[in-house]
Design a protein around this motif. Structure first.
Motif, PDB file in Angstrom:
ATOM      1  N   TRP A 108      20.333  46.416  68.351  1.00  0.00           N
ATOM      2  CA  TRP A 108      19.345  46.059  69.424  1.00  0.00           C
ATOM      3  C   TRP A 108      18.722  45.465  68.653  1.00  0.00           C
ATOM      4  CZ3 TRP A 108      14.381  49.506  72.051  1.00  0.00           C
ATOM      5  CH2 TRP A 108      13.907  48.881  72.948  1.00  0.00           C
ATOM      6  N   TYR A 110      15.440  44.611  68.844  1.00  0.00           N
ATOM      7  CA  TYR A 110      14.592  45.044  69.929  1.00  0.00           C
ATOM      8  C   TYR A 110      12.663  43.597  69.747  1.00  0.00           C
ATOM      9  CZ  TYR A 110      12.735  46.926  65.650  1.00  0.00           C
ATOM     10  OH  TYR A 110      12.176  47.175  64.438  1.00  0.00           O
ATOM     11  N   GLU A 111      12.911  42.934  68.489  1.00  0.00           N
ATOM     12  CA  GLU A 111      11.916  42.382  68.137  1.00  0.00           C
ATOM     13  C   GLU A 111      12.313  41.263  69.071  1.00  0.00           C
ATOM     14  OE1 GLU A 111      10.892  39.432  64.454  1.00  0.00           O
ATOM     15  OE2 GLU A 111      11.065  41.718  64.032  1.00  0.00           O
ATOM     16  N   ASP A 113      12.949  40.919  72.040  1.00  0.00           N
ATOM     17  CA  ASP A 113      13.342  41.057  73.228  1.00  0.00           C
ATOM     18  C   ASP A 113      11.236  41.219  73.519  1.00  0.00           C
ATOM     19  OD1 ASP A 113      15.942  41.838  74.360  1.00  0.00           O
ATOM     20  OD2 ASP A 113      15.417  43.535  74.081  1.00  0.00           O
ATOM     21  N   ALA A 127       6.641  44.544  66.911  1.00  0.00           N
ATOM     22  CA  ALA A 127       8.177  44.916  66.309  1.00  0.00           C
ATOM     23  C   ALA A 127       7.357  45.369  64.251  1.00  0.00           C
ATOM     24  CB  ALA A 127       9.227  43.527  66.383  1.00  0.00           C
TER      25      ALA A 127
END
Length: 135
Positions: A108, A110-111, A113, A127
């Motif tokens: 994923w 996530y950074e 997002d 992040a």
């Protein structure tokens, strides 16, 4: 129609990784059932674009069945390599191999997002702080 939360989460991660969708596109139209008692079985169908959708149980046997214990879920989410060995696979060996490869390699972003929500600089800093905290 809205996807179930687990399907939406998987599709979100797949949407970030074109290579993963490419691997699943080779299995378009095939079905996967995830059994994790006491939860209801999750019926999945691989779409033409490499994403997943909910598949109503039509009585036909799935192409691949995954059997796992609810106690294994946290280990799977934490991407513990030992967790995938606790999953029982039955059905298509080729599809099972693809699923195992995705478990091993799919991550994923996530950074990205966080950057979409907070902006590039702050998202990257959050992040980085998370990596430091959990590392």
């Amino acid at each position: 129609m809205l996807d179930l939360p687990p399907i939406a989460a998987i599709n979100h991660v797949l949407a970030q990784q074109a290579w993963a969708r490419q691997r699943l596109m080779a299995h378009a139209g095939r079905s996967i059932t995830v059994n994790m008692p006491p939860l209801p079985a999750l019926q999945l169908l691989i779409r033409e674009d490499g994403l997943l959708k909910s598949a109503a149980a039509a009585g036909a046997a799935p192409d691949l069945s995954l059997e796992l214990r609810a106690t294994s879920l946290p280990l799977l989410l934490a991407r513990d390599p030992a967790a995938i060995r606790q999953v029982g696979f039955s059905g298509s060996a080729e599809l099972a191999q693809t699923v195992q490869q995705l478990f091993d390699q799919l991550e994923w972003d996530y950074e990205d997002d966080l950057a979409k929500v907070f902006g590039d600089v702050l998202g990257r800093r959050i992040a980085g702080a998370g990596r430091e905290f959990f590392g």
